[in-house]
Motif scaffolding. Structure first.
Motif, PDB file in Angstrom:
ATOM      1  N   SER A  41      25.213  28.033 -29.517  1.00 26.98           N
ATOM      2  CA  SER A  41      26.177  27.701 -30.961  1.00 26.98           C
ATOM      3  C   SER A  41      27.632  27.583 -30.396  1.00 26.98           C
ATOM      4  O   SER A  41      28.264  27.013 -31.267  1.00 26.98           O
ATOM      5  CB  SER A  41      26.136  29.030 -31.853  1.00 26.98           C
ATOM      6  N   GLY A  42      27.974  27.932 -29.356  1.00 23.58           N
ATOM      7  CA  GLY A  42      29.501  28.021 -28.982  1.00 23.58           C
ATOM      8  C   GLY A  42      30.035  28.956 -30.021  1.00 23.58           C
ATOM      9  O   GLY A  42      29.645  29.742 -30.512  1.00 23.58           O
ATOM     10  N   ASP A  43      31.444  29.027 -29.925  1.00 26.39           N
ATOM     11  CA  ASP A  43      32.105  29.909 -30.779  1.00 26.39           C
ATOM     12  C   ASP A  43      32.069  29.123 -32.299  1.00 26.39           C
ATOM     13  O   ASP A  43      32.596  28.003 -32.508  1.00 26.39           O
ATOM     14  CB  ASP A  43      33.519  30.153 -30.285  1.00 26.39           C
ATOM     15  N   THR A  44      31.716  29.983 -33.314  1.00 28.61           N
ATOM     16  CA  THR A  44      31.626  29.254 -34.474  1.00 28.61           C
ATOM     17  C   THR A  44      31.776  30.516 -35.559  1.00 28.61           C
ATOM     18  O   THR A  44      31.182  31.497 -35.710  1.00 28.61           O
ATOM     19  CB  THR A  44      30.375  28.532 -34.721  1.00 28.61           C
ATOM     20  N   LEU A  93      17.423  30.188 -28.825  1.00 28.44           N
ATOM     21  CA  LEU A  93      18.860  29.959 -29.442  1.00 28.44           C
ATOM     22  C   LEU A  93      19.828  31.219 -29.056  1.00 28.44           C
ATOM     23  O   LEU A  93      19.393  32.308 -28.917  1.00 28.44           O
ATOM     24  CB  LEU A  93      18.723  30.305 -30.999  1.00 28.44           C
ATOM     25  N   VAL A  94      20.809  30.751 -28.588  1.00 34.99           N
ATOM     26  CA  VAL A  94      21.871  31.715 -28.138  1.00 34.99           C
ATOM     27  C   VAL A  94      22.921  31.462 -28.932  1.00 34.99           C
ATOM     28  O   VAL A  94      23.720  30.287 -29.105  1.00 34.99           O
ATOM     29  CB  VAL A  94      22.405  31.286 -26.685  1.00 34.99           C
ATOM     30  N   ILE A  95      23.356  32.602 -29.785  1.00 31.37           N
ATOM     31  CA  ILE A  95      24.307  32.597 -30.837  1.00 31.37           C
ATOM     32  C   ILE A  95      25.485  33.647 -30.609  1.00 31.37           C
ATOM     33  O   ILE A  95      25.027  34.752 -30.275  1.00 31.37           O
ATOM     34  CB  ILE A  95      23.612  32.258 -32.209  1.00 31.37           C
ATOM     35  N   GLU A  96      26.587  33.347 -31.004  1.00 31.60           N
ATOM     36  CA  GLU A  96      28.027  34.214 -30.828  1.00 31.60           C
ATOM     37  C   GLU A  96      27.772  35.091 -31.818  1.00 31.60           C
ATOM     38  O   GLU A  96      27.405  34.842 -33.293  1.00 31.60           O
ATOM     39  CB  GLU A  96      28.898  33.702 -30.829  1.00 31.60           C
ATOM     40  N   THR A  97      28.200  36.465 -31.691  1.00 33.15           N
ATOM     41  CA  THR A  97      28.594  37.507 -32.519  1.00 33.15           C
ATOM     42  C   THR A  97      29.691  38.421 -32.059  1.00 33.15           C
ATOM     43  O   THR A  97      29.461  39.330 -31.473  1.00 33.15           O
ATOM     44  CB  THR A  97      27.250  38.331 -33.073  1.00 33.15           C
ATOM     45  N   LEU A 137      37.331  32.839 -37.134  1.00 34.85           N
ATOM     46  CA  LEU A 137      36.142  31.966 -37.348  1.00 34.85           C
ATOM     47  C   LEU A 137      35.114  32.352 -36.039  1.00 34.85           C
ATOM     48  O   LEU A 137      34.749  31.711 -35.227  1.00 34.85           O
ATOM     49  CB  LEU A 137      36.623  30.559 -37.141  1.00 34.85           C
ATOM     50  N   HIS A 138      34.747  33.702 -36.149  1.00 35.45           N
ATOM     51  CA  HIS A 138      33.583  34.229 -35.624  1.00 35.45           C
ATOM     52  C   HIS A 138      32.585  35.066 -36.247  1.00 35.45           C
ATOM     53  O   HIS A 138      32.930  35.203 -37.496  1.00 35.45           O
ATOM     54  CB  HIS A 138      34.323  35.303 -34.358  1.00 35.45           C
ATOM     55  N   LEU A 139      31.496  35.017 -35.811  1.00 36.87           N
ATOM     56  CA  LEU A 139      30.550  35.892 -36.515  1.00 36.87           C
ATOM     57  C   LEU A 139      30.556  37.374 -36.457  1.00 36.87           C
ATOM     58  O   LEU A 139      30.742  37.695 -35.385  1.00 36.87           O
ATOM     59  CB  LEU A 139      29.031  35.302 -36.248  1.00 36.87           C
TER      60      LEU A 139
END
Length: 237
Positions: A161-164, A182-186, A200-202
């Motif tokens: 996802s990158g930073d989102t 899927l690799v997703i930021e948190t 703008l991060h999760l």
């Protein structure tokens, strides 16, 4: 295709290195502090760096890596390291890092005609051909121009996802792909969800809403990345 996690933390601490993934042995996605765990020979074999955005935790090792392997790359006549990034990311690196004040401009060393590094502009939706791999540039929603990536492989796409923050366009495209992982930021815990939203991060709360966008007929492993070390346990719980 082999993905080696060099760093997946949102900051540094003992055992925590910032974002970088080595794809096979020649492509880096982001160049955070984890790159420093590679040997000189491993760093010298990298031919492409795909940056998600310009923030320091994702680019910190790029100038240091170039300096470390400059003589090896020149001796091997390896050609310039290809750094793929959005035009806004390239402009930030040129203005604030490779400016001959913070660090030498390796895009003009040893000469402008035969540099150690070459910037390659990219755009969302583009499919890059790097090291025999097809990599699609995905949209991200962050405080600076940013993207994610989907790397194709025989078993499906490795998606990062990158930073989102919340990102409808990302899910619209991901639901069209055969996703293997899927690799997703948190980055922040729910305690810091307001900060996450502003930066703008999760947070886990917003992540849950995002994962609801996965098409109902899709199933794949999901890995969490970019957690702040002081909050990792809270985020994961």
């Amino acid at each position: 295709m082999r993905v080696r996690v060099l760093g997946c933390s949102g900051a540094i601490a003992n055992g925590c290195r910032t974002t970088s993934f080595l794809i096979d042995d020649d492509v880096l996605i982001d160049a955070g502090t984890g790159v420093g765990d590679l040997t000189l020979d491993e760093m010298a074999r990298v031919q492409h760096v795909l940056l998600t955005h310009s923030h320091l935790d994702h680019v910190a090792s790029l100038p240091l890596m170039l300096d470390a392997v400059a003589s090896l790359r020149l001796a091997r006549d390896a050609g310039p390291l290809q750094v793929h990034a959005l035009p806004g990311t390239i402009a930030a690196l040129q203005a604030h890092i490779f400016n001959n004040l913070i660090w030498p401009d390796f895009s003009a060393i040893p000469s402008a005609d035969q540099p150690l590094m070459r910037f390659v502009p990219i755009e969302v939706g583009q499919v890059l051909q790097v090291g025999g791999k097809a990599v699609e540039v995905l949209p991200a929603v962050h405080t600076v121009p940013a993207v994610g990536y989907a790397v194709d492989s025989p078993s499906g796409h490795w998606v990062f996802s990158g930073d989102t923050e919340r990102n409808p366009a990302f899910w619209q495209r991901v639901n069209q792909l055969q996703v293997a992982m899927l690799v997703i930021e948190t980055a922040f815990s729910n305690r810091e969800k307001d900060l996450a939203r502003r930066s703008l991060h999760l947070s886990p709360e917003s992540l849950a809403h995002e994962l609801d966008n996965i098409a109902k007929d899709k199933r794949y492993p999901i890995y969490i990345t970019h957690t702040k070390p002081a909050e990792t346990e809270m985020i994961m719980s």
